[in-house]
Design a protein around this motif. Sequence first.
Motif, PDB file in Angstrom:
ATOM      1  N   CYS A 192     -62.331  32.296   5.771  1.00 18.03           N
ATOM      2  CA  CYS A 192     -62.214  33.247   4.662  1.00 18.03           C
ATOM      3  C   CYS A 192     -63.054  32.786   3.477  1.00 18.03           C
ATOM      4  CB  CYS A 192     -60.760  33.406   4.224  1.00 18.03           C
ATOM      5  SG  CYS A 192     -59.743  34.322   5.373  1.00 18.03           S
ATOM      6  N   LYS A 193     -63.147  31.482   3.292  1.00 16.05           N
ATOM      7  CA  LYS A 193     -63.940  30.926   2.191  1.00 16.05           C
ATOM      8  C   LYS A 193     -65.392  31.388   2.279  1.00 16.05           C
ATOM      9  CE  LYS A 193     -65.522  26.609   0.174  1.00 16.05           C
ATOM     10  NZ  LYS A 193     -65.753  25.201   0.414  1.00 16.05           N
ATOM     11  N   ASP A 194     -65.921  31.456   3.494  1.00 14.34           N
ATOM     12  CA  ASP A 194     -67.310  31.881   3.682  1.00 14.34           C
ATOM     13  C   ASP A 194     -67.517  33.320   3.208  1.00 14.34           C
ATOM     14  OD1 ASP A 194     -68.095  29.434   4.920  1.00 14.34           O
ATOM     15  OD2 ASP A 194     -67.170  30.117   6.785  1.00 14.34           O
ATOM     16  N   ILE A 195     -66.595  34.184   3.528  1.00  8.28           N
ATOM     17  CA  ILE A 195     -66.681  35.582   3.091  1.00  8.28           C
ATOM     18  C   ILE A 195     -66.426  35.665   1.585  1.00  8.28           C
ATOM     19  CG2 ILE A 195     -65.661  37.883   3.309  1.00  8.28           C
ATOM     20  CD1 ILE A 195     -67.249  37.148   5.765  1.00  8.28           C
ATOM     21  N   LEU A 196     -65.453  34.896   1.100  1.00 12.91           N
ATOM     22  CA  LEU A 196     -65.129  34.909  -0.327  1.00 12.91           C
ATOM     23  C   LEU A 196     -66.328  34.484  -1.172  1.00 12.91           C
ATOM     24  CD1 LEU A 196     -63.104  35.270  -2.625  1.00 12.91           C
ATOM     25  CD2 LEU A 196     -62.368  32.901  -2.224  1.00 12.91           C
ATOM     26  N   GLU A 197     -67.069  33.472  -0.725  1.00 15.84           N
ATOM     27  CA  GLU A 197     -68.244  33.021  -1.471  1.00 15.84           C
ATOM     28  C   GLU A 197     -69.255  34.152  -1.625  1.00 15.84           C
ATOM     29  OE1 GLU A 197     -69.617  29.636   0.743  1.00 15.84           O
ATOM     30  OE2 GLU A 197     -68.165  28.280  -0.214  1.00 15.84           O
ATOM     31  N   ARG A 198     -69.488  34.891  -0.566  1.00 15.17           N
ATOM     32  CA  ARG A 198     -70.433  36.002  -0.624  1.00 15.17           C
ATOM     33  C   ARG A 198     -69.902  37.150  -1.479  1.00 15.17           C
ATOM     34  NH1 ARG A 198     -71.147  32.530   3.076  1.00 15.17           N
ATOM     35  NH2 ARG A 198     -73.179  32.187   3.986  1.00 15.17           N
ATOM     36  N   THR A 199     -68.599  37.360  -1.405  1.00 16.86           N
ATOM     37  CA  THR A 199     -67.986  38.409  -2.223  1.00 16.86           C
ATOM     38  C   THR A 199     -68.050  38.038  -3.700  1.00 16.86           C
ATOM     39  OG1 THR A 199     -66.514  39.009  -0.396  1.00 16.86           O
ATOM     40  CG2 THR A 199     -65.855  39.719  -2.605  1.00 16.86           C
ATOM     41  N   ASP A 200     -67.767  36.792  -4.023  1.00 17.43           N
ATOM     42  CA  ASP A 200     -67.843  36.336  -5.420  1.00 17.43           C
ATOM     43  C   ASP A 200     -69.278  36.420  -5.944  1.00 17.43           C
ATOM     44  OD1 ASP A 200     -65.138  35.919  -5.602  1.00 17.43           O
ATOM     45  OD2 ASP A 200     -65.248  33.752  -5.279  1.00 17.43           O
ATOM     46  N   GLN A 201     -70.238  36.124  -5.105  1.00 16.02           N
ATOM     47  CA  GLN A 201     -71.645  36.244  -5.503  1.00 16.02           C
ATOM     48  C   GLN A 201     -71.972  37.713  -5.803  1.00 16.02           C
ATOM     49  OE1 GLN A 201     -74.397  34.810  -2.550  1.00 16.02           O
ATOM     50  NE2 GLN A 201     -76.187  35.243  -3.808  1.00 16.02           N
ATOM     51  N   LYS A 202     -71.490  38.618  -4.977  1.00 14.40           N
ATOM     52  CA  LYS A 202     -71.722  40.046  -5.193  1.00 14.40           C
ATOM     53  C   LYS A 202     -71.003  40.510  -6.454  1.00 14.40           C
ATOM     54  CE  LYS A 202     -74.031  41.857  -3.052  1.00 14.40           C
ATOM     55  NZ  LYS A 202     -75.474  42.109  -3.294  1.00 14.40           N
ATOM     56  N   LEU A 203     -69.827  39.962  -6.720  1.00 12.01           N
ATOM     57  CA  LEU A 203     -69.090  40.277  -7.941  1.00 12.01           C
ATOM     58  C   LEU A 203     -69.877  39.833  -9.179  1.00 12.01           C
ATOM     59  CD1 LEU A 203     -66.520  41.295  -9.334  1.00 12.01           C
ATOM     60  CD2 LEU A 203     -65.519  39.033  -8.945  1.00 12.01           C
ATOM     61  N   ALA A 204     -70.454  38.647  -9.129  1.00 13.79           N
ATOM     62  CA  ALA A 204     -71.266  38.156 -10.252  1.00 13.79           C
ATOM     63  C   ALA A 204     -72.475  39.060 -10.474  1.00 13.79           C
ATOM     64  CB  ALA A 204     -71.715  36.718  -9.989  1.00 13.79           C
ATOM     65  N   GLU A 205     -73.087  39.521  -9.397  1.00 21.75           N
ATOM     66  CA  GLU A 205     -74.218  40.449  -9.515  1.00 21.75           C
ATOM     67  C   GLU A 205     -73.766  41.770 -10.141  1.00 21.75           C
ATOM     68  OE1 GLU A 205     -76.167  40.962  -5.728  1.00 21.75           O
ATOM     69  OE2 GLU A 205     -76.330  38.788  -5.441  1.00 21.75           O
ATOM     70  N   ALA A 206     -72.608  42.252  -9.746  1.00 23.05           N
ATOM     71  CA  ALA A 206     -72.086  43.506 -10.306  1.00 23.05           C
ATOM     72  C   ALA A 206     -71.818  43.349 -11.804  1.00 23.05           C
ATOM     73  CB  ALA A 206     -70.817  43.930  -9.574  1.00 23.05           C
ATOM     74  N   LYS A 207     -71.257  42.207 -12.201  1.00 25.00           N
ATOM     75  CA  LYS A 207     -70.997  41.960 -13.620  1.00 25.00           C
ATOM     76  C   LYS A 207     -72.300  41.945 -14.409  1.00 25.00           C
ATOM     77  CE  LYS A 207     -66.636  39.469 -13.158  1.00 25.00           C
ATOM     78  NZ  LYS A 207     -65.942  38.177 -13.304  1.00 25.00           N
ATOM     79  N   GLU A 208     -73.337  41.330 -13.860  1.00 26.28           N
ATOM     80  CA  GLU A 208     -74.638  41.286 -14.533  1.00 26.28           C
ATOM     81  C   GLU A 208     -75.227  42.697 -14.633  1.00 26.28           C
ATOM     82  OE1 GLU A 208     -77.798  40.017 -16.648  1.00 26.28           O
ATOM     83  OE2 GLU A 208     -76.005  38.865 -16.190  1.00 26.28           O
ATOM     84  N   SER A 209     -75.088  43.479 -13.596  1.00 26.18           N
ATOM     85  CA  SER A 209     -75.576  44.866 -13.632  1.00 26.18           C
ATOM     86  C   SER A 209     -74.837  45.677 -14.684  1.00 26.18           C
ATOM     87  CB  SER A 209     -75.409  45.528 -12.261  1.00 26.18           C
ATOM     88  OG  SER A 209     -76.262  44.948 -11.312  1.00 26.18           O
ATOM     89  N   ILE A 210     -73.537  45.468 -14.782  1.00 29.91           N
ATOM     90  CA  ILE A 210     -72.739  46.175 -15.803  1.00 29.91           C
ATOM     91  C   ILE A 210     -73.221  45.784 -17.197  1.00 29.91           C
ATOM     92  CG2 ILE A 210     -70.438  46.314 -16.845  1.00 29.91           C
ATOM     93  CD1 ILE A 210     -69.346  46.125 -13.916  1.00 29.91           C
ATOM     94  N   LYS A 211     -73.493  44.485 -17.389  1.00 28.05           N
ATOM     95  CA  LYS A 211     -73.980  44.000 -18.680  1.00 28.05           C
ATOM     96  C   LYS A 211     -75.322  44.657 -19.021  1.00 28.05           C
ATOM     97  CE  LYS A 211     -75.324  39.631 -20.874  1.00 28.05           C
ATOM     98  NZ  LYS A 211     -75.513  38.195 -20.626  1.00 28.05           N
ATOM     99  N   GLN A 212     -76.219  44.718 -18.044  1.00 29.87           N
ATOM    100  CA  GLN A 212     -77.524  45.338 -18.269  1.00 29.87           C
ATOM    101  C   GLN A 212     -77.373  46.830 -18.568  1.00 29.87           C
ATOM    102  OE1 GLN A 212     -79.799  44.362 -14.766  1.00 29.87           O
ATOM    103  NE2 GLN A 212     -80.079  42.237 -15.387  1.00 29.87           N
ATOM    104  N   LEU A 213     -76.511  47.506 -17.823  1.00 32.17           N
ATOM    105  CA  LEU A 213     -76.277  48.939 -18.064  1.00 32.17           C
ATOM    106  C   LEU A 213     -75.662  49.174 -19.440  1.00 32.17           C
ATOM    107  CD1 LEU A 213     -75.063  50.161 -14.572  1.00 32.17           C
ATOM    108  CD2 LEU A 213     -77.180  50.800 -15.748  1.00 32.17           C
ATOM    109  N   LYS A 214     -74.791  48.286 -19.881  1.00 32.08           N
ATOM    110  CA  LYS A 214     -74.196  48.400 -21.213  1.00 32.08           C
ATOM    111  C   LYS A 214     -75.273  48.272 -22.282  1.00 32.08           C
ATOM    112  CE  LYS A 214     -70.631  47.851 -24.260  1.00 32.08           C
ATOM    113  NZ  LYS A 214     -71.085  48.646 -25.393  1.00 32.08           N
TER     114      LYS A 214
END
Length: 134
Positions: free
Chosen positions: A80-102
Amino acid sequence: MSDLTIGLLAKESGVRIDTIRYYEQLGLVKPDSRSEAGYRLYGPESITLVKFIRRAKDLGFKLAEIKTLLTLEASQTATCKDILERTDQKLAEAKESIKQLKNIHDALEKLSGACPGGDMPLNECPILDYLYPK
């Protein structure tokens, strides 16, 4: 439904036929066999697989990343850790995209508020002044 043609797979999974072909080119989906006429035939698990790909794409995963997720899912040693790492990375990318869109939103809102609109000549437009800095 043991043998699905590409058209039926596309219909059942909610994608276009050319999408299935593209996924096949990338190695994400594989036909189980071919008919006597040479048509690709897929098993019912292919519907689930294509829906998995669609859901992962909806979450922002790129096809190369989805291929990695599928490799992990098929692995005997992944956790599960392997999937979680990729999910957390995608979450960080989404947060950065939200910041840029803001930032884009705020800049557009400021420009929109600065423009008087109406029949003013374009050479007095603050939006164009911003886009064409002097």
